[in-house]
Design a protein around this motif. Sequence first.
Motif, PDB file in Angstrom:
ATOM      1  N   CYS A 278       1.242  -0.870  -0.054  1.00 15.23           N
ATOM      2  CA  CYS A 278      -0.032   0.031   0.086  1.00 15.23           C
ATOM      3  C   CYS A 278       0.557   1.094   0.146  1.00 15.23           C
ATOM      4  O   CYS A 278       2.000   1.188   0.481  1.00 15.23           O
ATOM      5  CB  CYS A 278      -0.485  -0.362   1.494  1.00 15.23           C
ATOM      6  SG  CYS A 278      -2.191  -1.062   1.684  1.00 15.23           S
ATOM      7  N   PRO A 279       0.061   2.428  -1.086  1.00 13.89           N
ATOM      8  CA  PRO A 279       1.377   3.946  -0.608  1.00 13.89           C
ATOM      9  C   PRO A 279       0.790   4.147   0.450  1.00 13.89           C
ATOM     10  O   PRO A 279      -0.745   4.115   1.295  1.00 13.89           O
ATOM     11  CB  PRO A 279       0.361   4.593  -1.901  1.00 13.89           C
ATOM     12  CG  PRO A 279      -0.650   3.777  -1.704  1.00 13.89           C
ATOM     13  CD  PRO A 279      -1.040   1.858  -1.491  1.00 13.89           C
ATOM     14  N   VAL A 280       1.707   5.113   1.540  1.00 12.30           N
ATOM     15  CA  VAL A 280       1.601   5.336   2.084  1.00 12.30           C
ATOM     16  C   VAL A 280       1.956   7.176   2.440  1.00 12.30           C
ATOM     17  O   VAL A 280       3.217   8.218   2.041  1.00 12.30           O
ATOM     18  CB  VAL A 280       2.629   5.620   3.677  1.00 12.30           C
ATOM     19  CG1 VAL A 280       2.367   6.323   5.047  1.00 12.30           C
ATOM     20  CG2 VAL A 280       1.927   3.799   4.330  1.00 12.30           C
ATOM     21  N   PHE A 281       1.247   8.581   2.695  1.00  9.03           N
ATOM     22  CA  PHE A 281       1.082   9.157   2.523  1.00  9.03           C
ATOM     23  C   PHE A 281       1.358  10.344   4.049  1.00  9.03           C
ATOM     24  O   PHE A 281       0.248   9.524   4.324  1.00  9.03           O
ATOM     25  CB  PHE A 281       0.290   9.702   1.723  1.00  9.03           C
ATOM     26  CG  PHE A 281      -0.086   8.862   0.205  1.00  9.03           C
ATOM     27  CD1 PHE A 281       0.309  10.696  -0.910  1.00  9.03           C
ATOM     28  CD2 PHE A 281      -0.544   8.430  -0.054  1.00  9.03           C
ATOM     29  CE1 PHE A 281       0.108   9.723  -2.077  1.00  9.03           C
ATOM     30  CE2 PHE A 281      -1.185   8.074  -1.089  1.00  9.03           C
ATOM     31  CZ  PHE A 281      -0.790   8.534  -2.199  1.00  9.03           C
ATOM     32  N   VAL A 282       2.120  11.313   3.355  1.00 11.80           N
ATOM     33  CA  VAL A 282       2.272  11.490   5.397  1.00 11.80           C
ATOM     34  C   VAL A 282       2.151  13.193   5.105  1.00 11.80           C
ATOM     35  O   VAL A 282       2.351  14.036   4.001  1.00 11.80           O
ATOM     36  CB  VAL A 282       4.194  10.953   5.853  1.00 11.80           C
ATOM     37  CG1 VAL A 282       4.267  11.998   7.488  1.00 11.80           C
ATOM     38  CG2 VAL A 282       3.921  10.160   5.425  1.00 11.80           C
ATOM     39  N   THR A 283       1.026  13.315   6.405  1.00  9.88           N
ATOM     40  CA  THR A 283       0.982  15.387   6.031  1.00  9.88           C
ATOM     41  C   THR A 283       1.387  15.365   7.788  1.00  9.88           C
ATOM     42  O   THR A 283       1.226  14.959   8.046  1.00  9.88           O
ATOM     43  CB  THR A 283      -0.840  15.713   5.932  1.00  9.88           C
ATOM     44  OG1 THR A 283      -1.232  14.410   4.709  1.00  9.88           O
ATOM     45  CG2 THR A 283      -1.208  16.594   6.101  1.00  9.88           C
ATOM     46  N   ALA A 284       1.910  16.711   7.251  1.00  6.48           N
ATOM     47  CA  ALA A 284       2.685  17.641   8.557  1.00  6.48           C
ATOM     48  C   ALA A 284       2.160  19.226   7.639  1.00  6.48           C
ATOM     49  O   ALA A 284       2.954  19.921   6.549  1.00  6.48           O
ATOM     50  CB  ALA A 284       4.176  17.670   7.471  1.00  6.48           C
ATOM     51  N   GLY A 285       1.741  19.690   8.545  1.00  4.52           N
ATOM     52  CA  GLY A 285       0.620  21.099   9.179  1.00  4.52           C
ATOM     53  C   GLY A 285      -0.132  20.976   7.792  1.00  4.52           C
ATOM     54  O   GLY A 285      -0.821  20.298   7.456  1.00  4.52           O
ATOM     55  N   SER A 286       0.306  22.369   6.798  1.00  7.15           N
ATOM     56  CA  SER A 286      -0.816  22.211   5.887  1.00  7.15           C
ATOM     57  C   SER A 286       0.276  21.154   4.396  1.00  7.15           C
ATOM     58  O   SER A 286      -0.650  21.570   3.024  1.00  7.15           O
ATOM     59  CB  SER A 286      -1.040  23.683   5.351  1.00  7.15           C
ATOM     60  OG  SER A 286      -0.028  24.211   4.754  1.00  7.15           O
ATOM     61  N   ILE A 291       2.191  12.560  -4.104  1.00  5.80           N
ATOM     62  CA  ILE A 291       3.050  11.640  -4.448  1.00  5.80           C
ATOM     63  C   ILE A 291       3.815  11.112  -2.492  1.00  5.80           C
ATOM     64  O   ILE A 291       3.269  11.672  -1.754  1.00  5.80           O
ATOM     65  CB  ILE A 291       4.795  12.606  -4.229  1.00  5.80           C
ATOM     66  CG1 ILE A 291       4.786  12.773  -5.732  1.00  5.80           C
ATOM     67  CG2 ILE A 291       6.001  11.461  -4.850  1.00  5.80           C
ATOM     68  CD1 ILE A 291       6.115  13.829  -6.193  1.00  5.80           C
ATOM     69  N   PRO A 292       3.447   9.802  -2.479  1.00  2.00           N
ATOM     70  CA  PRO A 292       3.686   8.749  -0.961  1.00  2.00           C
ATOM     71  C   PRO A 292       4.926   8.768  -1.109  1.00  2.00           C
ATOM     72  O   PRO A 292       5.776   8.629  -1.498  1.00  2.00           O
ATOM     73  CB  PRO A 292       3.451   7.504  -1.341  1.00  2.00           C
ATOM     74  CG  PRO A 292       3.197   6.980  -3.253  1.00  2.00           C
ATOM     75  CD  PRO A 292       3.398   8.688  -4.057  1.00  2.00           C
ATOM     76  N   LEU A 293       5.053   8.440   0.895  1.00  2.68           N
ATOM     77  CA  LEU A 293       6.682   8.992   1.061  1.00  2.68           C
ATOM     78  C   LEU A 293       6.980   7.456   1.120  1.00  2.68           C
ATOM     79  O   LEU A 293       8.419   7.355   0.943  1.00  2.68           O
ATOM     80  CB  LEU A 293       6.572   9.452   2.460  1.00  2.68           C
ATOM     81  CG  LEU A 293       7.695   9.116   3.384  1.00  2.68           C
ATOM     82  CD1 LEU A 293       8.063  10.707   3.024  1.00  2.68           C
ATOM     83  CD2 LEU A 293       7.402   9.090   4.939  1.00  2.68           C
ATOM     84  N   LEU A 294       6.340   6.212   0.726  1.00  2.00           N
ATOM     85  CA  LEU A 294       7.066   4.667   0.451  1.00  2.00           C
ATOM     86  C   LEU A 294       5.396   4.022  -0.063  1.00  2.00           C
ATOM     87  O   LEU A 294       4.186   4.435   0.639  1.00  2.00           O
ATOM     88  CB  LEU A 294       7.578   4.727   2.249  1.00  2.00           C
ATOM     89  CG  LEU A 294       6.096   4.075   3.153  1.00  2.00           C
ATOM     90  CD1 LEU A 294       6.891   2.801   3.431  1.00  2.00           C
ATOM     91  CD2 LEU A 294       6.365   4.957   4.090  1.00  2.00           C
ATOM     92  N   VAL A 295       5.691   2.889  -0.290  1.00  2.00           N
ATOM     93  CA  VAL A 295       4.966   1.679  -0.572  1.00  2.00           C
ATOM     94  C   VAL A 295       4.813   0.545   0.891  1.00  2.00           C
ATOM     95  O   VAL A 295       6.726   0.093   0.554  1.00  2.00           O
ATOM     96  CB  VAL A 295       5.367   1.224  -1.972  1.00  2.00           C
ATOM     97  CG1 VAL A 295       4.676   0.091  -2.319  1.00  2.00           C
ATOM     98  CG2 VAL A 295       5.115   2.445  -2.391  1.00  2.00           C
ATOM     99  N   TRP A 296       4.933   0.270   1.145  1.00  2.00           N
ATOM    100  CA  TRP A 296       4.971  -0.356   2.633  1.00  2.00           C
ATOM    101  C   TRP A 296       4.587  -1.871   2.209  1.00  2.00           C
ATOM    102  O   TRP A 296       2.733  -1.925   1.626  1.00  2.00           O
ATOM    103  CB  TRP A 296       3.955  -0.187   3.803  1.00  2.00           C
ATOM    104  CG  TRP A 296       4.219  -0.431   4.966  1.00  2.00           C
ATOM    105  CD1 TRP A 296       4.864  -1.429   5.472  1.00  2.00           C
ATOM    106  CD2 TRP A 296       3.035  -1.828   5.402  1.00  2.00           C
ATOM    107  NE1 TRP A 296       4.658  -2.468   6.583  1.00  2.00           N
ATOM    108  CE2 TRP A 296       3.867  -1.882   6.689  1.00  2.00           C
ATOM    109  CE3 TRP A 296       2.403  -1.582   5.542  1.00  2.00           C
ATOM    110  CZ2 TRP A 296       2.523  -3.319   7.064  1.00  2.00           C
ATOM    111  CZ3 TRP A 296       0.961  -1.947   6.254  1.00  2.00           C
ATOM    112  CH2 TRP A 296       1.514  -2.806   7.052  1.00  2.00           C
TER     113      TRP A 296
END
Length: 450
Positions: A278-286, A291-296
């Motif tokens: 699965c792709p993992v998206f990470v949010t910080a602030g706004s 683009i996914p941070l990584l594929v886990w």
Amino acid sequence: MTERSFHPFAVLHFLRKTILLYLLPLLQVLFARNWAALRTALVQGAALLAVIAAVSAAVLHTSRWQVDEHGTLRVCWRLGVRLDRCLKAGQLAAVTLERPLLYRLAGASRVVLYPAGQKRTLTLLLNAQDAQLLADCMMPRRDAVAHTPRGGEKLAFAVLGANGLSTLALLALAVRQSRPYVPDAQTAAFAHLNQLAAWAARWLPMGTAWLLVLGGVLFCASLARSAAHAAHYTVWRTESHLGSRGGFVHRYEMRLALEHLSYADLRRSPATRALGCCPVFVTAGSCRPEIPLLVWREDSPFLQELLPGFALPPKAPVDTAGRSIPAYFLPAGIPCGLCLLLTAVSRYTLPALTVPLLVVTAVFAALLAGAAVGYRREGIWLQDGHLTLRRQRGFHLHEICVLCPAPALTALRSPWAAAVGRTDLTLTFPGGVKCKVRSVKCSELPFLLF
């Protein structure tokens, strides 16, 4: 650090925001079809463009930026009046560096800084060396633990990073990545495909055939775009931040402060279940990068290494008693029913439109199936000290782990929802990013007071 100047592309960035000043008079003249007035408007627009370009160049020449010894960025805009903006490194939630092909040819980079807890961002156009220096000063990369995907992992990153059109062919890709079939079975499968192609060429209307061709072209384009993003991809983690970089044509780099992370979003779809990652998206602030941070991969500990304490929502079924059916099924059910009705009518009035309408109906039917998944699985839980939630959006099931300490929670209940003890819960994170979970059972929320 001494004061440094901006890249000349900063003038173009400012002129792009003022383009309506030149277009509106031209549009009015074109509709009136007065060619003499058009020439006058063109001259006036050119003069206005020259004046604004000269002012922008003057602002660019006199403006400077610098980072002092305390890690504070100071941006000074000077032209008669001096406007300063300061941003400390500790107040920075994320920074992104983008270098499209045109920027790379000119030696420029677009730097976007996301202050923590603010929607307003700061965009700077700098030289490539200055942009990298600024990122290293605000979020230094020291003692980084890096990971570079290889082989099948890179292919999975490219495929899962594509847009929603890639879901159309992920099942075929999963079959090819699995164990090979017996040659006889492959021959039979390709024979059936040839028969299907011959049937399509014989019976499908021209509009439907072109629709399928357009879908295939868009899918290939999205896949090529994602493969270009996956080129030279690297993700790393330090004691203070996460980072990733990559790209072949459009190069990018992203750095996220660990203390300002809002949530991690793991997106599931039928394709991800087939591929087992699965792709993992990470949010910080706004900062919400697409683009996914990584594929886990499900059996890999890599996600826990990058995000210690990451928790997934429980797999136990959700109690759907009293859950609002219209909230889930109406958005996709109404257009699906309308398309079914139009398909039935076209069968007798315009048979040539029947197959195209069936294609559109199938899309809404797939969205309706996704709504059914959300109806059975959406919810919010407290897992291992982290707030976790699951919500369905389109074809993707989002499994979110909240990483910030205290997001704002807003509960909205209609009289009908209050009668069955349910509520719509909205989580607002620093930076104004919101996540909504529909029709949650109030008795399952011990961290709220009702």
